[in-house]
Each structure stands twice: as structure tokens, then as C-alpha cells.
Design an enzyme around this catalytic site. Structure first.
Site, short mmCIF file in Angstrom:
data_model
loop_
_atom_site.label_atom_id
_atom_site.label_comp_id
_atom_site.label_asym_id
_atom_site.label_seq_id
_atom_site.Cartn_x
_atom_site.Cartn_y
_atom_site.Cartn_z
N HIS A 84 0.84 -1.20 0.00
CA HIS A 84 0.00 0.00 0.00
C HIS A 84 0.87 1.25 0.00
CE1 HIS A 84 -2.34 3.12 2.45
NE2 HIS A 84 -2.98 3.03 1.30
N SER A 85 0.61 2.17 -0.89
CA SER A 85 1.24 3.48 -0.90
C SER A 85 2.77 3.36 -0.92
CB SER A 85 0.72 4.30 0.30
OG SER A 85 1.00 5.66 0.15
N TYR A 86 3.46 3.89 0.09
CA TYR A 86 4.91 3.72 0.17
C TYR A 86 5.31 2.26 0.09
CZ TYR A 86 9.10 2.58 2.86
OH TYR A 86 10.28 2.01 3.28
#
Length: 250
Positions: A84-86
Site C-alpha cells: 500500500h502506498s509507500y
């Protein structure tokens, strides 16, 4: 650790984004497990329940090893890796290493509104100079070690969900924001890859990645009409999407 076997059950390994921890997957794990698949959430060093390990030497290699360590400790054999994301840059580094050392172990990469790096890029590479400098400046009170989280409303969360995430977020190690990732792009691209685009509201810092996955070959793109933290806002729908891509080629 035994070699991967095609008959083994699929296991999901969920890698959170910045400022979060394994706690953010709390609502997704039950529906995944109820469907009969193994699922694990890892907390990266320096955040969540591992915030006591915050250190200026934490970098991408630390977080990559966190994920590999969980896979090895649990003796997983057919892994769908979700970032997720980073966490997208983390799972890219994990995939590069495991594809070289343990081919066949990973069966699918899922980038959940996530960073999809090119070789030599860092998490911060596609951010505006203003965003990059603001985060570096925000780390000054910690001596340049970590920078604080934003209010969870920027992830499209409101009410009790926003409060729940705000209570649990922790500062993020700064070095992982700036550390470039060198990897073999062809090695990673050999795996099936899915990008889940969270469109409502869309997080501006993911804009380049949304365009990238639509312009490069080899990507399956799925849209979710929810904010940047679908594991909080739409956990059942997210679990259904993940179950739909498990181990399947695009």
C-alpha cells in the site's frame, strides 16, 4: 525453508504504507482468512508496535528485509505480495530479491494506490520539490530521523475512521523517503502485477503512478471508488478484489 510448490495454498503478505503498521489491515484479514487463504500483515521497522526501534539507519533495505523475514519465518510458499502506498517501493525491492534467490515463490504483486518505482527512483522522486522539502523540514525536530504523519483526512477518511487512523499513525523514518531503489526491472516485470487505483478522493502524490501504470505494458488496473486507505474505508470490497487476483496472470 522448503522450495515453493505449485500445489501449496496461496498466502497474502500485506505491507502497509507510510506512518501505518500492521494494524491498518485489521478489517481485511478476517474476510481473507474466511475465504480459506493464509494472510499475514507485517509491521515495518520504526512504526506501529515497532516504533521503539526508530533509528537514523533505517532505510529501504531494512524494510525489504522485514518483509522477507516474515515470509521466511512463516515458511510461505505461494505469495501474493500487496504493498500500500509507500509499501509499493518496498514490495518492488522484495520482488527483485526473491525473484533472484527464490524464483517461483512470488505469484502476484498488488500495488494498492502505491508507488511503482523505476530503477534508481526513491519514494520521493516523483513528488514536487515543495512536498519533498516540506517533509525534510518536518523531520528537523527529530534531528532528521523521522517526519510526522498528516491528518488522516487526506486519505479520504472521516469520522470514527479518521480518528482511528490518527490515533495509530507514527512518524515515518526519513531515510526511506530519500533512499533510491536499484533493481532489475525485467525481473520484477516478469511477475503478474495489479494496480488498484483509489479514485474518490484521489491522493495527489500518487498521480504520476496512476498515469504510469496505464502507459506501461504488463499492468492490470482496477479502480476503487474510495479514498487512499481502502483497507479502512472499504475492507470487504478490498478483500474481494485481492481474492480475485490471487496468483492469477493478468
Amino acid at each position: 525453508m522448503p522450495a515453493p510448490a505449485s500445489s501449496a495454498n496461496t498466502a497474502f503478505v500485506l505491507v502497509h504504507g507510510a506512518w501505518h503498521g500492521a494494524w491498518c489491515w485489521r478489517r481485511v484479514l478476517p474476510p481473507l482468512r474466511a475465504a480459506g487463504v493464509e494472510a499475514h500483515a507485517v509491521t515495518l521497522t520504526g512504526v506501529g508496535e515497532r516504533t521503539h526501534l526508530m533509528d537514523p539507519d533505517i532505510d529501504l533495505n531494512t524494510h525489504i528485509q522485514d518483509v522477507i523475514g516474515l515470509i521466511e519465518a512463516e515458511e510461505l510458499q505461494r505469495v501474493v505480495l500487496v504493498g500500500h502506498s509507500y509499501g509499493g517501493i518496498v514490495i518492488t525491492g522484495v520482488a527483485d530479491r526473491l525473484q533472484r534467490e527464490r524464483p517461483g515463490l512470488l505469484v502476484h504483486l498488488v500495488y494498492l494506490d502505491a508507488v511503482t518505482p523505476h530503477p534508481g527512483e526513491s519514494w520521493s522522486s516523483q513528488h514536487t520539490p515543495e512536498t519533498r522539502q516540506a517533509r525534510i523540514d518536518a523531520a528537523a525536530p527529530s534531528g532528521g530521523v523521522s517526519f510526522p504523519p498528516p491528518d488522516a483526512s487526506v486519505f479520504g477518511l472521516t469520522g470514527a475512521d479518521r480518528d482511528w487512523v490518527n490515533r495509530r499513525q507514527w512518524p515515518q523514518p526519513l531515510a526511506v523517503y530519500l533512499h533510491p531503489l536499484d533493481f532489475d526491472a525485467a525481473r520484477v516485470a516478469a511477475l503478474p502485477r495489479t494496480f488498484i487505483d483509489c479514485t474518490s478522493p484521489a491522493l495527489p502524490t500518487i498521480a504520476v503512478m496512476r498515469q504510469r501504470v496505464r502507459s506501461e505494458p504488463g499492468w492490470q488496473v482496477i479502480e476503487m471508488a474510495t479514498g487512499h486507505d481502502p483497507m479502512v474505508s472499504e475492507p470487504e470490497a478490498l478483500a474481494t478484489l485481492l481474492l480475485g487476483v490471487q496468483g492469477q496472470p493478468v
